[in-house]
Design a protein around this motif. Structure first.
Motif, PDB file in Angstrom:
ATOM      1  N   PRO A  90      84.295  21.453  83.969  1.00 53.94           N
ATOM      2  CA  PRO A  90      85.179  21.263  82.816  1.00 53.94           C
ATOM      3  C   PRO A  90      84.451  20.853  81.546  1.00 53.94           C
ATOM      4  CG  PRO A  90      85.307  19.359  84.262  1.00 53.94           C
ATOM      5  CD  PRO A  90      84.428  20.363  84.952  1.00 53.94           C
ATOM      6  N   SER A  91      83.151  20.621  81.631  1.00 51.93           N
ATOM      7  CA  SER A  91      82.404  20.161  80.452  1.00 51.93           C
ATOM      8  C   SER A  91      81.867  21.304  79.613  1.00 51.93           C
ATOM      9  CB  SER A  91      81.233  19.269  80.890  1.00 51.93           C
ATOM     10  OG  SER A  91      80.282  20.006  81.635  1.00 51.93           O
ATOM     11  N   SER A  92      82.317  22.531  79.883  1.00 54.33           N
ATOM     12  CA  SER A  92      81.834  23.667  79.094  1.00 54.33           C
ATOM     13  C   SER A  92      82.164  23.433  77.624  1.00 54.33           C
ATOM     14  CB  SER A  92      82.467  24.969  79.576  1.00 54.33           C
ATOM     15  OG  SER A  92      83.868  24.903  79.535  1.00 54.33           O
ATOM     16  N   ARG A  93      81.215  23.791  76.770  1.00 54.96           N
ATOM     17  CA  ARG A  93      81.318  23.464  75.349  1.00 54.96           C
ATOM     18  C   ARG A  93      81.897  24.625  74.551  1.00 54.96           C
ATOM     19  NH1 ARG A  93      76.639  21.543  77.617  1.00 54.96           N
ATOM     20  NH2 ARG A  93      76.323  19.298  77.489  1.00 54.96           N
ATOM     21  N   GLY A  94      83.158  24.935  74.773  1.00 54.94           N
ATOM     22  CA  GLY A  94      83.809  25.994  74.023  1.00 54.94           C
ATOM     23  C   GLY A  94      84.124  27.202  74.871  1.00 54.94           C
ATOM     24  N   PRO A  95      85.145  27.988  74.516  1.00 53.56           N
ATOM     25  CA  PRO A  95      85.526  29.177  75.288  1.00 53.56           C
ATOM     26  C   PRO A  95      84.378  30.172  75.396  1.00 53.56           C
ATOM     27  CG  PRO A  95      87.179  28.613  73.627  1.00 53.56           C
ATOM     28  CD  PRO A  95      85.984  27.764  73.347  1.00 53.56           C
ATOM     29  N   GLY A  96      84.087  30.576  76.635  1.00 48.99           N
ATOM     30  CA  GLY A  96      83.055  31.566  76.861  1.00 48.99           C
ATOM     31  C   GLY A  96      81.635  31.064  76.761  1.00 48.99           C
ATOM     32  N   THR A 352      85.742  41.180  93.062  1.00 49.82           N
ATOM     33  CA  THR A 352      85.693  40.228  91.954  1.00 49.82           C
ATOM     34  C   THR A 352      86.576  40.749  90.830  1.00 49.82           C
ATOM     35  OG1 THR A 352      83.814  41.247  90.810  1.00 49.82           O
ATOM     36  CG2 THR A 352      83.294  39.656  92.560  1.00 49.82           C
ATOM     37  N   THR A 353      87.066  39.853  90.013  1.00 53.64           N
ATOM     38  CA  THR A 353      87.903  40.246  88.885  1.00 53.64           C
ATOM     39  C   THR A 353      87.085  40.452  87.616  1.00 53.64           C
ATOM     40  OG1 THR A 353      88.361  37.915  88.413  1.00 53.64           O
ATOM     41  CG2 THR A 353      89.937  39.080  89.815  1.00 53.64           C
ATOM     42  N   HIS A 354      85.833  40.005  87.648  1.00 52.88           N
ATOM     43  CA  HIS A 354      84.942  40.130  86.494  1.00 52.88           C
ATOM     44  C   HIS A 354      83.562  40.569  86.983  1.00 52.88           C
ATOM     45  CE1 HIS A 354      88.126  37.398  85.107  1.00 52.88           C
ATOM     46  NE2 HIS A 354      87.821  37.766  83.871  1.00 52.88           N
ATOM     47  N   PRO A 355      82.731  41.081  86.095  1.00 53.51           N
ATOM     48  CA  PRO A 355      81.359  41.401  86.489  1.00 53.51           C
ATOM     49  C   PRO A 355      80.626  40.157  86.990  1.00 53.51           C
ATOM     50  CG  PRO A 355      81.893  42.405  84.374  1.00 53.51           C
ATOM     51  CD  PRO A 355      83.016  41.473  84.693  1.00 53.51           C
ATOM     52  N   GLY A 372      79.968  34.852  86.780  1.00 45.75           N
ATOM     53  CA  GLY A 372      80.792  35.815  86.068  1.00 45.75           C
ATOM     54  C   GLY A 372      82.255  35.473  85.996  1.00 45.75           C
ATOM     55  N   ASP A 373      82.760  34.697  86.968  1.00 45.85           N
ATOM     56  CA  ASP A 373      84.170  34.330  86.945  1.00 45.85           C
ATOM     57  C   ASP A 373      84.391  33.231  85.897  1.00 45.85           C
ATOM     58  OD1 ASP A 373      86.699  32.781  87.851  1.00 45.85           O
ATOM     59  OD2 ASP A 373      86.725  34.589  89.084  1.00 45.85           O
ATOM     60  N   PRO A 374      85.439  33.348  85.054  1.00 41.15           N
ATOM     61  CA  PRO A 374      85.678  32.322  84.035  1.00 41.15           C
ATOM     62  C   PRO A 374      85.908  30.924  84.609  1.00 41.15           C
ATOM     63  CG  PRO A 374      86.991  34.284  83.599  1.00 41.15           C
ATOM     64  CD  PRO A 374      86.393  34.468  84.948  1.00 41.15           C
TER      65      PRO A 374
END
Length: 387
Positions: A90-96, A352-355, A372-374
């Motif tokens: 959850p500590s990702s720094r921004g979308p994507g 998988t739903t994403h690459p 690859g999964d968000p």
């Protein structure tokens, strides 16, 4: 000048004991099918020249109790019982921004490291998916390009970053125990099998050797510029050779530590991005921008299979712990295709739903980690199953 013949084959590995049947390397019909050296094609003593490349694993740590390999015809049904665990940060720094760029298991498979574009370097316990059971290693100020564990120490990790540094970590103390200024952006690194040194590949196509010792900080030698675009590197299992992929579509085998070119394999018709030796030393897998994974028999250096199940450039490639199965990762398309090495047949697809550009097999089990999964890292097998 070729090396003196040094026969160090293992008698329990028939493929490495047998002499080559051909003096040619077979890649594609439209490619030259021969090994080359800086002086030109190899002479008729190719058998002796190849025999000295010791691709058989060296014993660096106490070996784990062997698991029984699964036959090809039973693999898919058994692998399908494995359940997938998700490891969300959850500590990702921004979308994507938290896209995982590199994955590596430690030698025992008890820990797995991930490095992300947002400079997050995290160590996960595969048995406990909660973020509270993970460790973040802080210090890099740029995106993490590559992580790799010391093959002789289960708690020592190396990482390189776009911030121009290479850091060494003791995950038990959660601290950086050494730092080297790379003189440029490092994007690949590989450990020598004995854990005595690391070689870092920079984005300006220079290789940077780093020496480690018990009582001294890590020390970098002078960078060694390469004459061609240089991508991933890996050592032979003996540590006497360094293999690297190039932008010209070839795989070069260099002497180590001199880094003089021993042989060149015309592997693909376009850039080669990644490579890996199978644990038994019998096959070399090479992934390229042509969406192919080529499997090379290291006995005679013939391309046994060209796996065409990918839909985009192959960014990572890996073997199962027993060398029986192989798969690749790509940043295009969906699904991870698993192939049987000996026959070249695709036998199972992980949906998988994403690459999934980064894949990594567990060193002792038929588990596969992929990115690859968000939602974050995923590990097939970590949530249970009968395999």
């Amino acid at each position: 000048m070729t090396r003196q013949v040094v026969l160090t084959h293992r008698t329990d590995h028939p493929a490495l004991c047998a002499p080559p049947e051909s003096h040619e390397t077979t890649a594609r019909d439209d490619k030259p099918n021969c090994w080359t050296t800086p002086e030109g094609p190899l002479s008729d003593n190719l058998t002796e020249q190849l025999s000295q490349i010791d691709l058989v694993p060296s014993v660096a740590m106490a070996p784990a109790a062997p698991r029984r390999s699964v036959p090809k015809d039973r693999f898919s049904s058994l692998f399908s019982t494995l359940k997938t665990q998700t490891y969300h940060d959850p500590s990702s720094r921004g979308p994507g921004s938290h896209s995982i760029r590199t994955i590596a298991w430690n030698p025992t498979g008890h820990l797995i490291a991930t490095g992300s574009a947002d400079r997050t370097l995290r160590i996960w316990n595969p048995d406990k998916a909660s973020i509270k059971n993970s460790t973040e290693l802080r210090g890099h100020t740029g995106g993490i390009e590559r992580v790799a564990w010391n093959p002789t120490k289960e708690a020592e990790l190396a990482s390189c970053s776009t911030d121009g540094t290479v850091r060494f970590w003791d995950v038990r103390s959660k601290g950086c125990v050494g730092e080297v200024k790379a003189g440029g952006e490092g994007f690949t690194l590989a450990w020598n099998p004995d854990g005595s040194n690391v070689i870092v590949g920079r984005k300006d196509d220079a290789l940077l050797p780093i020496t480690l010792s018990l009582d001294q900080p890590p020390t970098a030698s002078a960078p060694l510029p390469q004459p061609v675009q240089t991508n991933q590197t890996t050592y032979s299992h003996s540590g006497r050779e360094l293999l690297l992929t190039t932008g010209s579509g070839s795989v070069k085998i260099l002497d180590y530590p001199s880094l003089s070119t021993l042989y060149t394999i015309p592997a693909h018709t376009s850039s080669c991005f990644c490579l890996e030796l199978c644990p038994r030393g019998k096959f070399l897998a090479v992934g390229g921008s042509d969406a192919l994974v080529s499997l090379w028999d290291t006995t005679d250096w013939v391309c046994r299979h060209a796996l065409a199940g990918m839909t985009g450039p192959v960014r990572s490639v890996g073997f199962s712990y027993d060398g029986s199965f192989v798969c690749g990762g790509s940043d295009e398309g969906t699904g991870v295709e698993i192939a049987h090495v000996e026959t070249g047949e695709y036998i199972h697809t992980i949906p998988t739903t994403h690459p999934a550009p980064c894949i990594a097999w567990h060193p002792q089990r038929y588990w596969i980690a992929y990115s690859g999964d968000p939602m974050g890292l995923k590990i097939v097998g970590a949530a249970g199953g009968s395999l």
